[in-house]
Design a protein around this motif. Sequence first.
Motif, PDB file in Angstrom:
ATOM      1  N   GLY A   1       0.826  -1.198   0.000  1.00  0.00           N
ATOM      2  CA  GLY A   1       0.000   0.000   0.000  1.00  0.00           C
ATOM      3  C   GLY A   1       0.859   1.246   0.000  1.00  0.00           C
ATOM      4  O   GLY A   1       2.089   1.191  -0.057  1.00  0.00           O
ATOM      5  N   SER A   2       0.219   2.401   0.082  1.00  0.00           N
ATOM      6  CA  SER A   2       0.959   3.648   0.109  1.00  0.00           C
ATOM      7  C   SER A   2       0.292   4.595   1.100  1.00  0.00           C
ATOM      8  O   SER A   2      -0.699   4.249   1.749  1.00  0.00           O
ATOM      9  CB  SER A   2       1.025   4.272  -1.286  1.00  0.00           C
ATOM     10  OG  SER A   2       1.965   5.344  -1.317  1.00  0.00           O
ATOM     11  N   THR A   3       0.862   5.782   1.223  1.00  0.00           N
ATOM     12  CA  THR A   3       0.435   6.736   2.235  1.00  0.00           C
ATOM     13  C   THR A   3       0.480   8.146   1.645  1.00  0.00           C
ATOM     14  O   THR A   3       0.778   8.336   0.459  1.00  0.00           O
ATOM     15  CB  THR A   3       1.369   6.694   3.455  1.00  0.00           C
ATOM     16  OG1 THR A   3       2.666   7.196   3.067  1.00  0.00           O
ATOM     17  CG2 THR A   3       1.518   5.282   4.004  1.00  0.00           C
ATOM     18  N   ILE A   4       0.279   9.137   2.504  1.00  0.00           N
ATOM     19  CA  ILE A   4       0.442  10.518   2.073  1.00  0.00           C
ATOM     20  C   ILE A   4       1.906  10.902   1.944  1.00  0.00           C
ATOM     21  O   ILE A   4       2.226  11.963   1.392  1.00  0.00           O
ATOM     22  CB  ILE A   4      -0.255  11.489   3.048  1.00  0.00           C
ATOM     23  CG1 ILE A   4       0.435  11.469   4.419  1.00  0.00           C
ATOM     24  CG2 ILE A   4      -1.736  11.188   3.155  1.00  0.00           C
ATOM     25  CD1 ILE A   4       0.026  12.595   5.331  1.00  0.00           C
ATOM     26  N   GLY A   5       2.811  10.057   2.435  1.00  0.00           N
ATOM     27  CA  GLY A   5       4.232  10.398   2.424  1.00  0.00           C
ATOM     28  C   GLY A   5       4.786  10.699   1.044  1.00  0.00           C
ATOM     29  O   GLY A   5       5.330  11.787   0.802  1.00  0.00           O
ATOM     30  N   PRO A   6       4.680   9.760   0.086  1.00  0.00           N
ATOM     31  CA  PRO A   6       5.183  10.049  -1.260  1.00  0.00           C
ATOM     32  C   PRO A   6       4.476  11.235  -1.914  1.00  0.00           C
ATOM     33  O   PRO A   6       5.087  11.968  -2.705  1.00  0.00           O
ATOM     34  CB  PRO A   6       4.902   8.747  -2.017  1.00  0.00           C
ATOM     35  CG  PRO A   6       4.867   7.696  -0.960  1.00  0.00           C
ATOM     36  CD  PRO A   6       4.248   8.357   0.226  1.00  0.00           C
ATOM     37  N   LEU A   7       3.197  11.442  -1.605  1.00  0.00           N
ATOM     38  CA  LEU A   7       2.465  12.567  -2.187  1.00  0.00           C
ATOM     39  C   LEU A   7       3.040  13.893  -1.702  1.00  0.00           C
ATOM     40  O   LEU A   7       3.243  14.831  -2.485  1.00  0.00           O
ATOM     41  CB  LEU A   7       0.987  12.479  -1.817  1.00  0.00           C
ATOM     42  CG  LEU A   7       0.271  11.173  -2.184  1.00  0.00           C
ATOM     43  CD1 LEU A   7      -1.173  11.204  -1.693  1.00  0.00           C
ATOM     44  CD2 LEU A   7       0.329  10.931  -3.685  1.00  0.00           C
ATOM     45  N   THR A   8       3.296  13.985  -0.408  1.00  0.00           N
ATOM     46  CA  THR A   8       3.847  15.215   0.163  1.00  0.00           C
ATOM     47  C   THR A   8       5.258  15.472  -0.353  1.00  0.00           C
ATOM     48  O   THR A   8       5.613  16.603  -0.706  1.00  0.00           O
ATOM     49  CB  THR A   8       3.849  15.121   1.698  1.00  0.00           C
ATOM     50  OG1 THR A   8       2.514  14.897   2.149  1.00  0.00           O
ATOM     51  CG2 THR A   8       4.374  16.394   2.326  1.00  0.00           C
ATOM     52  N   ALA A   9       6.064  14.416  -0.399  1.00  0.00           N
ATOM     53  CA  ALA A   9       7.423  14.578  -0.901  1.00  0.00           C
ATOM     54  C   ALA A   9       7.424  15.040  -2.356  1.00  0.00           C
ATOM     55  O   ALA A   9       8.228  15.894  -2.757  1.00  0.00           O
ATOM     56  CB  ALA A   9       8.181  13.258  -0.756  1.00  0.00           C
ATOM     57  N   THR A  10       6.509  14.498  -3.148  1.00  0.00           N
ATOM     58  CA  THR A  10       6.446  14.849  -4.565  1.00  0.00           C
ATOM     59  C   THR A  10       5.934  16.272  -4.770  1.00  0.00           C
ATOM     60  O   THR A  10       6.466  17.016  -5.603  1.00  0.00           O
ATOM     61  CB  THR A  10       5.528  13.855  -5.302  1.00  0.00           C
ATOM     62  OG1 THR A  10       6.055  12.536  -5.159  1.00  0.00           O
ATOM     63  CG2 THR A  10       5.433  14.201  -6.777  1.00  0.00           C
ATOM     64  N   ARG A  11       4.909  16.664  -4.029  1.00  0.00           N
ATOM     65  CA  ARG A  11       4.313  17.992  -4.210  1.00  0.00           C
ATOM     66  C   ARG A  11       5.238  19.109  -3.753  1.00  0.00           C
ATOM     67  O   ARG A  11       5.329  20.157  -4.404  1.00  0.00           O
ATOM     68  CB  ARG A  11       2.993  18.097  -3.437  1.00  0.00           C
ATOM     69  CG  ARG A  11       1.796  17.522  -4.170  1.00  0.00           C
ATOM     70  CD  ARG A  11       0.505  17.864  -3.457  1.00  0.00           C
ATOM     71  NE  ARG A  11       0.350  19.297  -3.244  1.00  0.00           N
ATOM     72  CZ  ARG A  11      -0.079  20.164  -4.148  1.00  0.00           C
ATOM     73  NH1 ARG A  11      -0.400  19.733  -5.350  1.00  0.00           N
ATOM     74  NH2 ARG A  11      -0.193  21.446  -3.861  1.00  0.00           N
TER      75      ARG A  11
END
Length: 428
Positions: A378-388
């Motif tokens: 699964g995934s989390t908000i972590g990669p989203l925040t790092a990418t944004r």
Amino acid sequence: MAQPAAAALGHVNDLAAFVAESPSSFHAAAEAARRLDAAGFTGLDESAPWPRECGNYYVVRDGAIIAWCRPESATATTGFHVLGSHTDSPSFKLKPKPTTGAHGWLQAGVEVYGGPLLNSWLDRELLLAGRLALLDGTTVLTRTAPLLRFPQLAIHLDRGVNEGLALDKQTHMNPVWGIGDPGQADLLGVLAAEAGTDPEAIGGYDVVIADAQPGVVFGADGEFFACGRLDNLSSMHASLTALIDHAGTGAGEHIAMLAAFDHEEIGSASRSGACGPFLAEVLERIGAGLDAGTEDRARAYADSFCLSADAGHSVHPNYPGRHDPANRPLLGAGPLLKINANQRYATDGVGAAFFAGLCATAAVPYQEFVSNNQMPCGSTIGPLTATRLGIRTADIGIALLSMHSARELCGVEDPLRLAKVAAAFYAA
């Protein structure tokens, strides 16, 4: 095993109270705001000018909330320490025309929200909670007492059920809430009455089903804590208690921040989700209050760190083959550092070392989590925040059994340990 410490028991009892007040993402944001108000934080309106003075603030957007402590020492290049989590949990959401039924039963028309373990919702008392949007442009929160149930078919009518239960999301997942004629009943009227409003004033709604049973400590030595919505109110509560304790201490070289997003369970793509602009806009407005220009903001982000806190899997004693053979986290053995080679989690080597240092400072043990190569991760908000935002991010959380069940299980000691790590993070 030793009995849990009084501090750990006190923390999970408060976590249970927080979960009980947070049956929907909107209620979770409202309960966090209530606690922040009591601690002296100032709530801000997104449509109004924001103060330029240092202080402790928060802002709510739908079912999400961001809160921060801006110290007197903050400058245009001061970095942020953001502890991210999410307010939503897998469940069922009311459809349009929600009052349904047949054969003398009143039922509710619901749509599956996220990825719940469907069978775990059977034969338990459930409530409705969420937000009613009124025609005058205002919104009100609503919640019922225990009202609904997904009744399972008796074994006498399905002799093979123990060889394999198959639940059709459309046909079988329609909860009952009364006896009568659907044409003479009004589920929205029940919700309106609970909110103290006129059902004719309702123009729209965002209402979900939630487990009504309170959290409980149990086990041979009281080492277990079972509760609904631990994914991910356990992380939100840890960051909230840590930020409230941090406020006013003057500790740390960064702006301490809580960011609890909505809609993580369905991909985060919303105005209040981690894919949306909420966090970036708040960071920019804080920077504007510090007269930060483009160069200043880039320097501040380069000196920032995000801990994405979300629950992870404990090794399951009945399904050990589903876990990595060398990395087998256990309930009660400390928070998880979540790692994935394909960046489903945002942790890298630098983030791992940073988290290890925080745990050492907090005198808290931790465990590494990585998926079995044959199992999807699964995934989390972590990669989203790092990418944004380009902010270095690590993924952490507490270990659970029965993740995405209506009722999940963690170790009693672990929620407090996560809060201690959050406190060390805010003070760094």
